[in-house]
Scaffold this motif. Structure first.
Motif, short mmCIF file in Angstrom:
data_model
loop_
_atom_site.label_atom_id
_atom_site.label_comp_id
_atom_site.label_asym_id
_atom_site.label_seq_id
_atom_site.Cartn_x
_atom_site.Cartn_y
_atom_site.Cartn_z
N VAL A 2 0.84 -1.21 0.00
CA VAL A 2 0.00 0.00 0.00
C VAL A 2 0.87 1.25 0.00
N ASP A 3 1.89 1.27 0.84
CA ASP A 3 2.80 2.40 0.90
C ASP A 3 3.44 2.64 -0.47
N PHE A 4 3.90 1.57 -1.09
CA PHE A 4 4.54 1.66 -2.41
C PHE A 4 3.58 2.20 -3.45
N TRP A 5 2.38 1.62 -3.51
CA TRP A 5 1.38 2.07 -4.48
C TRP A 5 0.96 3.51 -4.23
N PRO A 61 8.01 -3.22 -4.32
CA PRO A 61 9.09 -2.63 -3.55
C PRO A 61 10.15 -3.66 -3.15
N ALA A 62 11.33 -3.17 -2.82
CA ALA A 62 12.42 -4.04 -2.37
C ALA A 62 11.98 -4.80 -1.13
N GLY A 63 12.34 -6.06 -1.07
CA GLY A 63 12.00 -6.89 0.07
C GLY A 63 10.63 -7.53 0.01
N PHE A 64 9.78 -7.04 -0.88
CA PHE A 64 8.41 -7.55 -0.96
C PHE A 64 8.38 -9.01 -1.41
N SER A 65 9.19 -9.37 -2.38
CA SER A 65 9.21 -10.74 -2.88
C SER A 65 9.62 -11.72 -1.79
N GLY A 117 8.08 4.34 -13.98
CA GLY A 117 9.36 4.87 -13.55
C GLY A 117 9.96 4.10 -12.38
N THR A 118 9.19 3.26 -11.75
CA THR A 118 9.71 2.47 -10.64
C THR A 118 9.45 1.00 -10.91
N ARG A 119 9.98 0.16 -10.06
CA ARG A 119 9.75 -1.27 -10.24
C ARG A 119 8.33 -1.65 -9.88
N GLU A 120 7.95 -2.87 -10.24
CA GLU A 120 6.59 -3.33 -10.02
C GLU A 120 6.27 -3.49 -8.54
#
Length: 102
Positions: free
Chosen positions: A60-63, A77-81, A72-75
């Motif tokens: 949610v924070d990322f979106w 966030p880092a660490g999410f996977s 412009g950003t990745r699909e």
């Protein structure tokens, strides 16, 4: 279960003008993550797991902060996977043990 108020605190968002947007993002993140980690467990069941709720907050924070950023950003966030993989593994063990109990 992640609430709008939780997300406002987590993201340091004071304005109440985006409450509907945040709720929509919470709902969408829950469904998205649930579909990644289990074919049988509902969002309601998964939301009892702290790591699931952390993943929802992260997405949610990322979106929220990347709205309108067209590619412009990745699909994710880092660490999410890594969170998704851990949730999947934990729930796979539970689902398998439930199948064996039948």
């Amino acid at each position: 279960m992640v609430t709008v108020e939780d997300m406002q605190d987590y993201m340091a968002v004071d304005a109440d003008t985006d409450k509907a947007v945040i709720q929509n993002l919470i709902d969408s993140a829950g469904v998205t993550i649930a579909s990644m980690v289990s074919s049988t467990l509902s969002v309601d069941i998964l939301s009892t797991q702290p790591l699931f709720n952390t993943a929802v907050r992260t997405l949610v924070d990322f979106w929220y902060f990347n709205r309108g950023n067209n590619g412009g950003t990745r699909e994710y966030p880092a660490g999410f996977s890594e969170m998704i993989n851990r949730i999947y593994a934990l729930n796979s063990l539970t689902e398998r043990s439930d199948e064996n109990a039948d």
